[in-house]
Write an enzyme that holds these catalytic residues in place. Sequence first.
Site, short mmCIF file in Angstrom:
data_model
loop_
_atom_site.label_atom_id
_atom_site.label_comp_id
_atom_site.label_asym_id
_atom_site.label_seq_id
_atom_site.Cartn_x
_atom_site.Cartn_y
_atom_site.Cartn_z
N SER A 41 1.79 -5.42 3.34
CA SER A 41 3.23 -5.39 3.63
C SER A 41 4.00 -6.45 2.84
O SER A 41 5.15 -6.76 3.17
CB SER A 41 3.46 -5.57 5.14
N THR B 187 -6.41 0.50 11.77
CA THR B 187 -6.61 0.66 10.32
C THR B 187 -6.69 -0.66 9.55
O THR B 187 -7.11 -0.67 8.39
CB THR B 187 -5.45 1.48 9.71
N GLU C 82 0.48 -0.87 16.10
CA GLU C 82 -0.34 0.33 15.82
C GLU C 82 -1.18 0.71 17.04
O GLU C 82 -1.33 1.90 17.36
CB GLU C 82 -1.27 0.07 14.61
N SER D 90 -1.30 -8.00 10.45
CA SER D 90 -2.73 -7.97 10.77
C SER D 90 -3.55 -8.08 9.49
O SER D 90 -4.49 -8.86 9.39
CB SER D 90 -3.05 -6.67 11.51
N CYS E 276 0.86 -1.19 0.00
CA CYS E 276 0.00 0.00 0.00
C CYS E 276 0.90 1.24 0.00
O CYS E 276 2.12 1.14 0.11
CB CYS E 276 -0.86 -0.01 1.26
S1 SF4 Z 1 -2.33 -0.72 5.59
FE1 SF4 Z 1 -1.40 0.58 7.16
S2 SF4 Z 1 0.38 1.46 6.14
FE2 SF4 Z 1 -0.98 0.71 4.52
S3 SF4 Z 1 -2.28 2.48 3.93
FE3 SF4 Z 1 -3.37 1.27 5.49
S4 SF4 Z 1 -2.84 2.31 7.40
FE4 SF4 Z 1 -1.32 2.94 5.90
#
Ligand code: SF4
Length: 319
Positions: free
Chosen positions: A262, A162, A126, A219, A12
């Site tokens: 990630s 998030t 986080e 996550s 991302c």
């Molecule tokens: S997954 Fe985490 S690092 Fe990626 S855009 Fe969403 S909040 Fe940001």
Amino acid sequence: MDVYLANPRGFCAGVDLAVDIVELAIKRYGSPIYVKHQIVHNPKVVADVEAIGAITVENVDEVPENSVVVFSAHGSPPSDYQIATERGLTVLDATCPLVTRVHNEAKKYSKQGKKIVLVGHVGHQEVIGTTGQTEMELVDERQDWNLPDWGEDAEVAVLTQTTLSIRDTAAQLDKIKQLYPNAIVRNDICYATTNRQAAAIELAEITELVLVIGAQNSSNCNQLKAVAINKGVPAHLIIGPEELDRSWLEGVQKVGITSGASTPEKQVKAVIESIAPENVYKVGTGEENTVFAIPRGLRNLVGNGDRCKKDEPATDENN
Ligand code: SF4
């Protein structure tokens, strides 16, 4: 056997930014530079940045005085910045802007005197960063939870991690709303999590097996696996072909593949090569064009156009 490949998948904008910050920091300051917590939750990405001169530590007080430290994408509590100041560290903050937005919401609601509830996972980096911003109650759907009795008329604001499951979070938010009907509910699940889960649902609807490529401590990878399982499809989270159990593929004609925010595309590509499918089909419509800006102190190291969207194709895909 055919592979169905979720779009979007993988890195991302927040992860792109964090990895770029480490690379640029090494270019600007030389090695070693230190990274507080895994820069993103993927051991191969961590190994890649360590190979060019980053050293990963878990606590700021492990960083030698007067060094350069990058704070990971997950966000950090104010106490970490305080320790960094006391140690004379140069901090490059790779916190994803979408996580910073949650921190800012928490501080704003706190100033307004509201009671704050965070829906998130105990112990996740986080959540450690967000709960450090101000006083708040944590609700983790994996555990029994109770909120204090603030009274029916209490002003309550609800924030979320998030990278949660959209489905599970909605259920938690409903429960909180039953307790505090006037609560302000901010759904902070980010665009990348939302889009990847939507594509994973499409994938699960047309395949017999879903492979999520990524790390066990990610996550959003775990949520993608849960999405497929909730649709009744067997799913496994693997880091690469070395964790692929061939017995999972027996009798399977349609394999779905996705990856978390990630996970670098090369890990997906390695799994596809190992399966050697007859065809690779793309599933989902998700083009993403989000790019976050490099911090000011590193901008002079970035040439024009160097940070356009990195959307490398994994393989030849048949549409
Ligand atoms: S997954 Fe985490 S690092 Fe990626 S855009 Fe969403 S909040 Fe940001």
